[in-house]
Design a protein around this motif. Structure first.
Motif, PDB file in Angstrom:
ATOM      1  N   GLN A 124       0.634  -1.422   0.226  1.00 19.98           N
ATOM      2  CA  GLN A 124      -0.234   0.243   0.246  1.00 19.98           C
ATOM      3  C   GLN A 124       1.060   1.040  -0.016  1.00 19.98           C
ATOM      4  O   GLN A 124       0.747   2.661  -0.880  1.00 19.98           O
ATOM      5  N   ILE A 125       2.347   1.327   1.048  1.00 20.57           N
ATOM      6  CA  ILE A 125       2.866   2.116   0.830  1.00 20.57           C
ATOM      7  C   ILE A 125       3.156   2.408  -1.011  1.00 20.57           C
ATOM      8  O   ILE A 125       3.169   3.492  -0.753  1.00 20.57           O
ATOM      9  N   ARG A 126       4.016   1.680  -0.946  1.00 20.54           N
ATOM     10  CA  ARG A 126       4.434   1.553  -2.272  1.00 20.54           C
ATOM     11  C   ARG A 126       3.362   2.544  -3.723  1.00 20.54           C
ATOM     12  O   ARG A 126       3.713   3.048  -4.199  1.00 20.54           O
ATOM     13  N   ARG A 127       2.618   2.070  -3.368  1.00 22.04           N
ATOM     14  CA  ARG A 127       0.610   2.307  -4.217  1.00 22.04           C
ATOM     15  C   ARG A 127       1.475   3.997  -4.273  1.00 22.04           C
ATOM     16  O   ARG A 127       0.680   4.785  -4.692  1.00 22.04           O
ATOM     17  N   VAL A 128       1.192   4.348  -3.263  1.00 20.70           N
ATOM     18  CA  VAL A 128       1.127   5.424  -2.422  1.00 20.70           C
ATOM     19  C   VAL A 128       2.116   6.302  -2.792  1.00 20.70           C
ATOM     20  O   VAL A 128       1.730   7.748  -3.324  1.00 20.70           O
ATOM     21  N   ILE A 129       2.946   6.083  -2.977  1.00 17.93           N
ATOM     22  CA  ILE A 129       4.026   7.030  -3.174  1.00 17.93           C
ATOM     23  C   ILE A 129       4.517   6.281  -4.969  1.00 17.93           C
ATOM     24  O   ILE A 129       5.619   7.868  -5.367  1.00 17.93           O
ATOM     25  N   GLY A 130       3.427   5.940  -5.460  1.00 13.97           N
ATOM     26  CA  GLY A 130       3.815   5.701  -6.584  1.00 13.97           C
ATOM     27  C   GLY A 130       5.210   4.865  -6.878  1.00 13.97           C
ATOM     28  O   GLY A 130       5.466   5.114  -8.914  1.00 13.97           O
ATOM     29  N   ALA A 131       4.987   4.035  -6.196  1.00 18.86           N
ATOM     30  CA  ALA A 131       6.689   3.367  -6.447  1.00 18.86           C
ATOM     31  C   ALA A 131       5.842   2.076  -7.685  1.00 18.86           C
ATOM     32  O   ALA A 131       6.937   1.176  -7.684  1.00 18.86           O
ATOM     33  N   LEU A 132       4.798   1.651  -7.112  1.00 18.09           N
ATOM     34  CA  LEU A 132       4.371   0.512  -7.320  1.00 18.09           C
ATOM     35  C   LEU A 132       2.736   0.554  -8.819  1.00 18.09           C
ATOM     36  O   LEU A 132       2.244   1.241  -7.905  1.00 18.09           O
ATOM     37  N   PRO A 133       3.197  -0.362  -9.983  1.00 24.75           N
ATOM     38  CA  PRO A 133       0.810   0.300  -9.671  1.00 24.75           C
ATOM     39  C   PRO A 133       0.779  -1.254  -9.656  1.00 24.75           C
ATOM     40  O   PRO A 133       1.173  -2.229  -8.327  1.00 24.75           O
ATOM     41  N   PRO A 134      -0.972  -1.280  -9.784  1.00 29.33           N
ATOM     42  CA  PRO A 134      -1.608  -2.072  -8.919  1.00 29.33           C
ATOM     43  C   PRO A 134      -0.946  -3.726  -9.142  1.00 29.33           C
ATOM     44  O   PRO A 134      -1.052  -3.735 -10.376  1.00 29.33           O
ATOM     45  N   PRO A 135      -1.296  -4.372  -8.623  1.00 25.84           N
ATOM     46  CA  PRO A 135      -0.135  -6.397  -8.204  1.00 25.84           C
ATOM     47  C   PRO A 135      -1.506  -6.487  -9.306  1.00 25.84           C
ATOM     48  O   PRO A 135      -2.615  -6.510  -9.538  1.00 25.84           O
ATOM     49  N   ASN A 136      -1.183  -7.774  -9.957  1.00 26.20           N
ATOM     50  CA  ASN A 136      -1.691  -8.616 -10.773  1.00 26.20           C
ATOM     51  C   ASN A 136      -2.677  -9.855  -9.829  1.00 26.20           C
ATOM     52  O   ASN A 136      -1.730  -9.524  -8.837  1.00 26.20           O
ATOM     53  N   THR A 137      -3.682  -9.980 -10.670  1.00 25.10           N
ATOM     54  CA  THR A 137      -4.206 -11.352  -9.778  1.00 25.10           C
ATOM     55  C   THR A 137      -3.099 -12.433  -9.578  1.00 25.10           C
ATOM     56  O   THR A 137      -3.103 -13.085  -8.075  1.00 25.10           O
TER      57      THR A 137
END
Length: 198
Positions: free
Chosen positions: A166-179
Motif C-alpha cells: 500500500q505504501i509503495r502504491r501511495v508513493i507511486g513506486a508500484l502499479p496495482p498488483p496483478n491477480t
C-alpha cells in the motif's frame, strides 16, 4: 428524494471529493468546495454527512463494503475460516490498493493535522480488524490455526498480506498488483497463519 436521484448526487459528491483531495489536499478540500464541484447545496452536504469527517467516513465505509461483506457472511453463516480468508484476502487487497484508497491515503499522508489518517484507521482497519479477529478466533477453536493470541494473529495475517504494497502504491513506486501476485500474497499469509503458535 427518489433513490436514483440521491444515488446520482452521492456519486457526484464522491467523485468531487476524490478530485479535490487529489488537487488541494484534505485541509483545503472544504465541504463548500466539494458541494460546488458536485453541483449540490452545502446544506445537502451537511444534512447527509454532518461534516467533512462524516463524509470521509462514508467514503471509507463504502470503499470497504465488499471486504466487510465477506467477513459478515462468514461470521453469520459458519464454515471454514481459512476458506473465508481465501476469498477475503484478494478482496481486501483490491480495496486497499485501489485508486480510491490510494487517493485517500495520499491525502492523509499530506494532512499535517492527522485528522484524515485517524478517520481512515477508525473506519477502515478499526472495523475490519475486529471482524477478522472473530473469524480467526473461530479458526483457532476449530483447529484450523494453532494461534492463541488472536490480536497478534490478525496483525500477522494483515502484515504478510499487505506488507509494504500500500505504501509503495501511495508513493507511486508500484502499479496495482496483478491477480496472481494478490493470490500469492494471500496464500502465503494463510500458510503462515497455519503454523503460527503465539
Amino acid at each position: 428524494m427518489k433513490s436514483d436521484l440521491r444515488q446520482d448526487r452521492e456519486g457526484r459528491i464522491e467523485a468531487a471529493t476524490y478530485e479535490l483531495l487529489a488537487e488541494k489536499g484534505y485541509a483545503s478540500a472544504s465541504m463548500l468546495s466539494i458541494a460546488k464541484r458536485a453541483k449540490c447545496s452545502n446544506e445537502t452536504m451537511y444534512n447527509w454527512y454532518g461534516d467533512k469527517v462524516g463524509l470521509i467516513r462514508v467514503l471509507v465505509t463504502r470503499n470497504a463494503a465488499d471486504a466487510r461483506a465477506v467477513l459478515e457472511q462468514a461470521l453469520e453463516g459458519g464454515g471454514s475460516a481459512l476458506e473465508t480468508l481465501e476469498r477475503f484476502g484478494p478482496v481486501l487487497l483490491g480495496v486497499l490498493l485501489g485508486d480510491k484508497a490510494i487517493a485517500l491515503n495520499r491525502a492523509a499522508a499530506a494532512d499535517a493535522s492527522g485528522e484524515l489518517g485517524r478517520e481512515l484507521s477508525a473506519s477502515g482497519r478499526g472495523v475490519i480488524a475486529p471482524m477478522l479477529g472473530d473469524l480467526l478466533s473461530r479458526a483457532a477453536q476449530d483447529g484450523e490455526i494453532p494461534a492463541t493470541n488472536i490480536p497478534a494473529a490478525v496483525d500477522l495475517y494483515l502484515g504478510v498480506l499487505i506488507g509494504d504494497l500500500q505504501i509503495r502504491r501511495v508513493i507511486g513506486a508500484l502499479p496495482p498488483p496483478n491477480t496472481s501476485e494478490v493470490q500469492r500474497r494471500n496464500a502465503m499469509a494463510i500458510r503462515i497463519l497455519r503454523s503460527y503458535t503465539a
